[in-house]
Design a protein around this motif. Structure first.
Motif, PDB file in Angstrom:
ATOM      1  N   ALA A   1     -12.520  17.715  -3.749  1.00  0.00           N
ATOM      2  CA  ALA A   1     -11.777  16.874  -2.813  1.00  0.00           C
ATOM      3  C   ALA A   1     -10.510  16.405  -3.495  1.00  0.00           C
ATOM      4  CB  ALA A   1     -12.623  15.676  -2.393  1.00  0.00           C
ATOM      5  N   PRO A   2      -9.462  16.182  -2.738  1.00  0.00           N
ATOM      6  CA  PRO A   2      -8.245  15.691  -3.374  1.00  0.00           C
ATOM      7  C   PRO A   2      -8.471  14.304  -3.976  1.00  0.00           C
ATOM      8  CG  PRO A   2      -8.040  15.606  -0.988  1.00  0.00           C
ATOM      9  CD  PRO A   2      -9.322  16.306  -1.300  1.00  0.00           C
ATOM     10  N   ALA A   3      -7.858  14.104  -5.126  1.00  0.00           N
ATOM     11  CA  ALA A   3      -7.984  12.803  -5.797  1.00  0.00           C
ATOM     12  C   ALA A   3      -7.235  11.755  -4.981  1.00  0.00           C
ATOM     13  CB  ALA A   3      -7.410  12.890  -7.199  1.00  0.00           C
ATOM     14  N   PRO A   4      -7.774  10.543  -4.926  1.00  0.00           N
ATOM     15  CA  PRO A   4      -7.061   9.499  -4.182  1.00  0.00           C
ATOM     16  C   PRO A   4      -5.733   9.191  -4.854  1.00  0.00           C
ATOM     17  CG  PRO A   4      -8.941   8.575  -5.333  1.00  0.00           C
ATOM     18  CD  PRO A   4      -9.002  10.059  -5.509  1.00  0.00           C
ATOM     19  N   PRO A   5      -4.731   8.848  -4.088  1.00  0.00           N
ATOM     20  CA  PRO A   5      -3.435   8.547  -4.688  1.00  0.00           C
ATOM     21  C   PRO A   5      -3.514   7.303  -5.559  1.00  0.00           C
ATOM     22  CG  PRO A   5      -3.442   7.971  -2.368  1.00  0.00           C
ATOM     23  CD  PRO A   5      -4.741   8.658  -2.650  1.00  0.00           C
ATOM     24  N   ASP A   6      -2.697   7.285  -6.604  1.00  0.00           N
ATOM     25  CA  ASP A   6      -2.641   6.125  -7.478  1.00  0.00           C
ATOM     26  C   ASP A   6      -1.597   5.174  -6.914  1.00  0.00           C
ATOM     27  OD1 ASP A   6      -2.973   4.370  -9.542  1.00  0.00           O
ATOM     28  OD2 ASP A   6      -1.668   5.467 -10.924  1.00  0.00           O
ATOM     29  N   LEU A   7      -2.055   4.120  -6.285  1.00  0.00           N
ATOM     30  CA  LEU A   7      -1.145   3.194  -5.616  1.00  0.00           C
ATOM     31  C   LEU A   7      -0.868   1.952  -6.443  1.00  0.00           C
ATOM     32  CD1 LEU A   7      -2.623   3.566  -2.063  1.00  0.00           C
ATOM     33  CD2 LEU A   7      -0.541   4.581  -2.942  1.00  0.00           C
TER      34      LEU A   7
ATOM     35  N   ASP B   1      -2.587  -3.625  -1.781  1.00  0.00           N
ATOM     36  CA  ASP B   1      -3.525  -4.367  -0.948  1.00  0.00           C
ATOM     37  C   ASP B   1      -3.952  -3.473   0.216  1.00  0.00           C
ATOM     38  OD1 ASP B   1      -5.018  -6.202   0.437  1.00  0.00           O
ATOM     39  OD2 ASP B   1      -3.345  -7.543   0.884  1.00  0.00           O
ATOM     40  N   PRO B   2      -5.228  -3.102   0.299  1.00  0.00           N
ATOM     41  CA  PRO B   2      -5.646  -2.192   1.361  1.00  0.00           C
ATOM     42  C   PRO B   2      -5.625  -2.826   2.751  1.00  0.00           C
ATOM     43  CG  PRO B   2      -7.543  -2.929   0.124  1.00  0.00           C
ATOM     44  CD  PRO B   2      -6.319  -3.446  -0.591  1.00  0.00           C
ATOM     45  N   VAL B   3      -5.569  -4.136   2.842  1.00  0.00           N
ATOM     46  CA  VAL B   3      -5.607  -4.797   4.147  1.00  0.00           C
ATOM     47  C   VAL B   3      -4.206  -5.096   4.669  1.00  0.00           C
ATOM     48  CG1 VAL B   3      -6.517  -6.795   5.406  1.00  0.00           C
ATOM     49  CG2 VAL B   3      -7.893  -5.721   3.641  1.00  0.00           C
TER      50      VAL B   3
ATOM     51  N   VAL C   1      -8.735  -6.294  10.653  1.00  0.00           N
ATOM     52  CA  VAL C   1      -9.014  -6.587   9.242  1.00  0.00           C
ATOM     53  C   VAL C   1     -10.356  -5.969   8.848  1.00  0.00           C
ATOM     54  CG1 VAL C   1      -9.521  -8.425   7.581  1.00  0.00           C
ATOM     55  CG2 VAL C   1      -7.568  -8.641   9.125  1.00  0.00           C
ATOM     56  N   GLU C   2     -11.344  -6.065   9.718  1.00  0.00           N
ATOM     57  CA  GLU C   2     -12.647  -5.463   9.425  1.00  0.00           C
ATOM     58  C   GLU C   2     -12.531  -3.952   9.288  1.00  0.00           C
ATOM     59  OE1 GLU C   2     -15.439  -8.773  11.719  1.00  0.00           O
ATOM     60  OE2 GLU C   2     -15.045  -6.831  12.670  1.00  0.00           O
ATOM     61  N   ALA C   3     -11.715  -3.303  10.111  1.00  0.00           N
ATOM     62  CA  ALA C   3     -11.521  -1.858  10.005  1.00  0.00           C
ATOM     63  C   ALA C   3     -10.824  -1.495   8.701  1.00  0.00           C
ATOM     64  CB  ALA C   3     -10.713  -1.346  11.195  1.00  0.00           C
ATOM     65  N   LEU C   4      -9.829  -2.276   8.302  1.00  0.00           N
ATOM     66  CA  LEU C   4      -9.111  -1.989   7.059  1.00  0.00           C
ATOM     67  C   LEU C   4      -9.985  -2.240   5.819  1.00  0.00           C
ATOM     68  CD1 LEU C   4      -5.685  -3.494   8.065  1.00  0.00           C
ATOM     69  CD2 LEU C   4      -6.180  -1.082   7.677  1.00  0.00           C
ATOM     70  N   ARG C   5     -10.934  -3.149   5.917  1.00  0.00           N
ATOM     71  CA  ARG C   5     -11.854  -3.413   4.809  1.00  0.00           C
ATOM     72  C   ARG C   5     -13.017  -2.437   4.777  1.00  0.00           C
ATOM     73  NH1 ARG C   5     -13.298  -8.979   2.751  1.00  0.00           N
ATOM     74  NH2 ARG C   5     -13.988  -7.448   1.296  1.00  0.00           N
ATOM     75  N   GLY C   6     -13.196  -1.635   5.827  1.00  0.00           N
ATOM     76  CA  GLY C   6     -14.279  -0.670   5.872  1.00  0.00           C
ATOM     77  C   GLY C   6     -15.564  -1.224   6.457  1.00  0.00           C
TER      78      GLY C   6
ATOM     79  N   LEU D   1      -7.010   5.800   4.320  1.00  0.00           N
ATOM     80  CA  LEU D   1      -6.435   5.751   2.968  1.00  0.00           C
ATOM     81  C   LEU D   1      -7.133   4.695   2.128  1.00  0.00           C
ATOM     82  CD1 LEU D   1      -4.264   6.570   0.904  1.00  0.00           C
ATOM     83  CD2 LEU D   1      -2.794   4.820   1.918  1.00  0.00           C
ATOM     84  N   ALA D   2      -7.374   3.527   2.697  1.00  0.00           N
ATOM     85  CA  ALA D   2      -8.056   2.463   1.960  1.00  0.00           C
ATOM     86  C   ALA D   2      -9.460   2.900   1.549  1.00  0.00           C
ATOM     87  CB  ALA D   2      -8.119   1.192   2.803  1.00  0.00           C
ATOM     88  N   ALA D   3     -10.150   3.639   2.416  1.00  0.00           N
ATOM     89  CA  ALA D   3     -11.488   4.124   2.082  1.00  0.00           C
ATOM     90  C   ALA D   3     -11.434   5.147   0.950  1.00  0.00           C
ATOM     91  CB  ALA D   3     -12.151   4.731   3.313  1.00  0.00           C
ATOM     92  N   ARG D   4     -10.403   6.003   0.944  1.00  0.00           N
ATOM     93  CA  ARG D   4     -10.269   6.998  -0.134  1.00  0.00           C
ATOM     94  C   ARG D   4      -9.941   6.345  -1.462  1.00  0.00           C
ATOM     95  NH1 ARG D   4      -5.849  10.912   1.120  1.00  0.00           N
ATOM     96  NH2 ARG D   4      -6.199  11.439  -1.051  1.00  0.00           N
ATOM     97  N   VAL D   5      -9.118   5.314  -1.442  1.00  0.00           N
ATOM     98  CA  VAL D   5      -8.673   4.674  -2.680  1.00  0.00           C
ATOM     99  C   VAL D   5      -9.740   3.751  -3.249  1.00  0.00           C
ATOM    100  CG1 VAL D   5      -6.979   3.036  -3.600  1.00  0.00           C
ATOM    101  CG2 VAL D   5      -6.242   4.876  -2.108  1.00  0.00           C
ATOM    102  N   ARG D   6     -10.553   3.183  -2.372  1.00  0.00           N
ATOM    103  CA  ARG D   6     -11.569   2.226  -2.801  1.00  0.00           C
ATOM    104  C   ARG D   6     -12.504   2.892  -3.812  1.00  0.00           C
ATOM    105  NH1 ARG D   6     -13.419   0.988   2.150  1.00  0.00           N
ATOM    106  NH2 ARG D   6     -11.583  -0.249   2.517  1.00  0.00           N
ATOM    107  N   ARG D   7     -12.596   2.326  -5.002  1.00  0.00           N
ATOM    108  CA  ARG D   7     -13.422   2.900  -6.062  1.00  0.00           C
ATOM    109  C   ARG D   7     -14.891   2.503  -5.915  1.00  0.00           C
ATOM    110  NH1 ARG D   7      -9.382   5.302  -7.516  1.00  0.00           N
ATOM    111  NH2 ARG D   7      -7.838   4.880  -9.084  1.00  0.00           N
ATOM    112  N   HIS D   8     -15.143   1.351  -5.358  1.00  0.00           N
ATOM    113  CA  HIS D   8     -16.511   0.876  -5.165  1.00  0.00           C
ATOM    114  C   HIS D   8     -16.617   0.255  -3.785  1.00  0.00           C
ATOM    115  CE1 HIS D   8     -14.788  -3.074  -5.847  1.00  0.00           C
ATOM    116  NE2 HIS D   8     -14.271  -2.629  -6.967  1.00  0.00           N
ATOM    117  N   PRO D   9     -17.786   0.280  -3.198  1.00  0.00           N
ATOM    118  CA  PRO D   9     -17.907  -0.294  -1.850  1.00  0.00           C
ATOM    119  C   PRO D   9     -17.658  -1.795  -1.852  1.00  0.00           C
ATOM    120  CG  PRO D   9     -20.044   0.447  -2.685  1.00  0.00           C
ATOM    121  CD  PRO D   9     -19.025   0.819  -3.707  1.00  0.00           C
ATOM    122  N   LEU D  10     -16.998  -2.265  -0.797  1.00  0.00           N
ATOM    123  CA  LEU D  10     -16.746  -3.693  -0.656  1.00  0.00           C
ATOM    124  C   LEU D  10     -18.009  -4.402  -0.196  1.00  0.00           C
ATOM    125  CD1 LEU D  10     -13.293  -3.756   1.146  1.00  0.00           C
ATOM    126  CD2 LEU D  10     -13.762  -4.361  -1.204  1.00  0.00           C
TER     127      LEU D  10
END
Length: 167
Positions: free
Chosen positions: A14-20, A25-27, A74-79, A104-113
């Motif tokens: 899978a493509p690596a998540p972008p380094d942002l 801020d994912p939200v 906000v809930e959608a952006l937080r997953g 994008l926020a889901a791909r970048v997130r390293r651990h579940p919120l």
């Protein structure tokens, strides 16, 4: 007799998540769609929607509705909530941008919120024109207090968010 073989090259699955960066801020989100409402259109002269029992269909309270849609975004952006649930509430352009940002926020997130509840602290609505409202919303998303600005417009008998900014 010698057989030539190609060297084994690992293939990424899978493509690596972008380094942002650490400050991303994912939200935080901002989008404005083309307006459904036109200034030359008189909303009061249009026929009212009527239920089968003869009662007129009333729009929900804009203050409550704006707070609800801001919290759902906000809930959608937080997953916490699938972005697809907001399809009917958002203008197509706003929905597309929100859906992409949530993915994008889901791909970048390293651990579940942690599934913290998003709470509405305050909603301040302001009527801009007939059938058009803007609201400032203060939310707590579990980790910080956020401000959101929402523009809602009457569209076919219900509210639709045509602009959203979350900081």
């Amino acid at each position: 007799m010698s057989v030539l073989t190609a060297p084994a090259v690992p293939v990424p699955l899978a493509p690596a998540p972008p380094d942002l960066g650490p400050d991303w801020d994912p939200v935080a989100f901002s989008v404005t769609a083309g307006s459904c409402h036109r200034d030359d259109q008189d909303l009061t002269s249009r026929p009212q929607l009527v239920w089968s029992n003869g009662r007129r269909r009333e729009l929900p309270d804009p203050q409550t509705w704006a707070g609800t849609v801001a919290r759902a975004c906000v809930e959608a952006l937080r997953g916490i909530r699938p972005a697809a649930q907001l399809h009917r509430w958002l203008d197509p352009e706003v929905f597309t941008a929100l859906h992409r940002r949530a993915a994008l926020a889901a791909r970048v997130r390293r651990h579940p919120l942690r599934r913290r509840v998003v709470r509405i602290r305050r909603v301040r609505p302001c009527r801009v024109a007939p059938g058009v409202w803007e609201a400032a919303v203060v939310l707590v998303d579990g980790s910080r207090v956020r401000a959101a600005a929402v523009r809602i417009e009457e569209h076919r008998g219900h509210w639709r968010a045509t602009a959203m900014q979350i900081a």
